[in-house]
Design a protein around this motif. Sequence first.
Motif, short mmCIF file in Angstrom:
data_model
loop_
_atom_site.label_atom_id
_atom_site.label_comp_id
_atom_site.label_asym_id
_atom_site.label_seq_id
_atom_site.Cartn_x
_atom_site.Cartn_y
_atom_site.Cartn_z
N ILE A 156 0.82 -1.23 0.00
CA ILE A 156 0.00 0.00 0.00
C ILE A 156 0.84 1.26 0.00
O ILE A 156 0.61 2.19 -0.77
CB ILE A 156 -0.94 0.02 1.23
CG1 ILE A 156 -1.90 -1.16 1.19
CG2 ILE A 156 -1.72 1.34 1.30
CD1 ILE A 156 -2.79 -1.27 2.42
N PHE A 157 1.86 1.29 0.86
CA PHE A 157 2.62 2.51 1.08
C PHE A 157 3.86 2.59 0.19
O PHE A 157 4.51 1.58 -0.09
CB PHE A 157 3.05 2.62 2.54
CG PHE A 157 1.93 2.49 3.53
CD1 PHE A 157 0.80 3.28 3.41
CD2 PHE A 157 1.99 1.57 4.57
CE1 PHE A 157 -0.24 3.17 4.31
CE2 PHE A 157 0.96 1.45 5.46
CZ PHE A 157 -0.17 2.25 5.34
N GLN A 158 4.19 3.82 -0.17
CA GLN A 158 5.45 4.14 -0.84
C GLN A 158 6.13 5.24 -0.05
O GLN A 158 5.46 6.09 0.55
CB GLN A 158 5.24 4.57 -2.29
CG GLN A 158 4.69 3.47 -3.18
CD GLN A 158 4.48 3.93 -4.61
OE1 GLN A 158 4.38 5.13 -4.87
NE2 GLN A 158 4.41 2.99 -5.53
N ILE A 210 5.33 9.50 3.38
CA ILE A 210 4.69 8.28 2.89
C ILE A 210 3.56 8.68 1.94
O ILE A 210 2.87 9.67 2.16
CB ILE A 210 4.13 7.44 4.07
CG1 ILE A 210 5.28 6.92 4.93
CG2 ILE A 210 3.28 6.28 3.57
CD1 ILE A 210 4.82 6.15 6.16
N PHE A 211 3.38 7.88 0.88
CA PHE A 211 2.35 8.16 -0.11
C PHE A 211 1.49 6.90 -0.30
O PHE A 211 2.00 5.77 -0.27
CB PHE A 211 2.97 8.56 -1.46
CG PHE A 211 3.78 9.82 -1.40
CD1 PHE A 211 3.22 11.03 -1.76
CD2 PHE A 211 5.10 9.80 -0.96
CE1 PHE A 211 3.96 12.21 -1.70
CE2 PHE A 211 5.85 10.96 -0.90
CZ PHE A 211 5.27 12.17 -1.27
N LYS A 238 2.25 11.63 10.17
CA LYS A 238 1.98 10.21 9.97
C LYS A 238 3.01 9.56 9.05
O LYS A 238 2.80 8.46 8.53
CB LYS A 238 0.59 10.02 9.36
CG LYS A 238 -0.56 10.40 10.29
CD LYS A 238 -0.66 9.42 11.45
CE LYS A 238 -1.85 9.73 12.34
NZ LYS A 238 -1.94 8.78 13.47
N GLY A 239 4.16 10.24 8.88
CA GLY A 239 5.20 9.70 8.01
C GLY A 239 6.28 8.95 8.78
O GLY A 239 6.03 8.34 9.82
N ASP A 289 5.24 13.41 6.83
CA ASP A 289 3.79 13.42 6.62
C ASP A 289 3.36 12.27 5.72
O ASP A 289 4.19 11.64 5.06
CB ASP A 289 3.35 14.75 6.01
CG ASP A 289 3.72 15.95 6.89
OD1 ASP A 289 3.64 15.80 8.13
OD2 ASP A 289 4.09 17.00 6.34
N HIS A 290 2.06 12.02 5.71
CA HIS A 290 1.48 10.99 4.86
C HIS A 290 0.54 11.68 3.87
O HIS A 290 -0.42 12.36 4.25
CB HIS A 290 0.71 9.98 5.72
CG HIS A 290 0.17 8.81 4.95
ND1 HIS A 290 -0.33 7.69 5.54
CD2 HIS A 290 0.05 8.59 3.61
CE1 HIS A 290 -0.73 6.82 4.63
NE2 HIS A 290 -0.52 7.37 3.44
#
Length: 378
Positions: free
Chosen positions: A266-268, A274-275, A319-320, A332-333
Amino acid sequence: MADKRDYYEVLGIAKTASDDEIKKAYRKLAKQYHPDMHPGDAECEAKFKEASEAYSVLSDKEKRDKYDRFGHAAFEQGGGGGGFDYSSFDFGDIFGDLFGFGDMFGGSRGGNSRGNGPKMGASVRTAIRITFEEAVFGCEKELELNIKEDCPTCNGTGAKPGTNVDTCAKCNGRGTVIYTQQSIIGMVQNQRVCPDCKGTGKIIKEKCKDCYGTGFITNRKKIKVTVPPGIDNGQSIRIKGKGEPGVNGGPRGDLLVEVAVSSHPIFQRQDRDIFSNAPMSYTTATLGGEVKISTIDGDVLYEVKPGTQTDTKIRLRGKGVPSLRDKNHRGDHYVTLVVQVPTKLTNEQKELLKKYEDSFKDNKKETGDSKKKNKFFK
């Protein structure tokens, strides 16, 4: 710092290159671009300075570790930035070998770079693989490696118990020998490692049967590795004193553990941010409502406004990924909201959608008729 090339790329070597490979690569570039070989050539001078800067960092264990961890940012203050500081770096050994001058007229070329003085052991490199979550929050891993230790039979001397270790007669225990030769600038003296004792200054006539004269045996050992929160793919962790044994009483080298981070479904990640994408129903996008978003800390609910379009981007602060310097300082996310179009509908749902579409057509027709009437009565 953005315009600087990667130091490993500058020297044309891999990140796992040994000290000898780094030195060999720099020698080649120094000989190719040295200003004395190209007087007045600004491009060659710039390439020579770039290679020298890369070598001065990668040949130094501490600087290389910082560079492997933080890249050029490790030297933004006090040495990188506007111009690299070479004042504390000794290129004598490189250029002596490069141009064949050696130790001219009997001079010495710097401490115990050669000879039988105490020398630090070589670094040992290995790698571990961790998950995306382990890279974000940190973890502990256990490695099992072959570690060299002093032979208990000979206590690290390499000689058979009860026998003596003799001083090398060729170099008189210095570990090096001097060769005098004629050159274009006159007689020069070159200092080289003694071929008889291989630089140890000692000769072992009767070798220990357990270590074959090396003074070391290899044991399988378990080593605990603490992975700090925020580490990124390709960065290394240095564990002091877990490398190769030192020579002639020198300290042990270090263990360098390169970290490989597995990809996440899910995450990159990009630096400390994070994206990800989050699905959103057509109804929620139209009428507004709550959308469930997966983060590295767990699911959160986000309130979207009515009429939210697909590919709308939102930012979840803090949230990163944590900073390596301060785990409480996180990136950050960034989430992209994507409207999900249903692929399977019942007949009743299809009829409702057709009525929904027709309502727009009727509304448009009524609006058009109203405009005609208003025009007529004017």
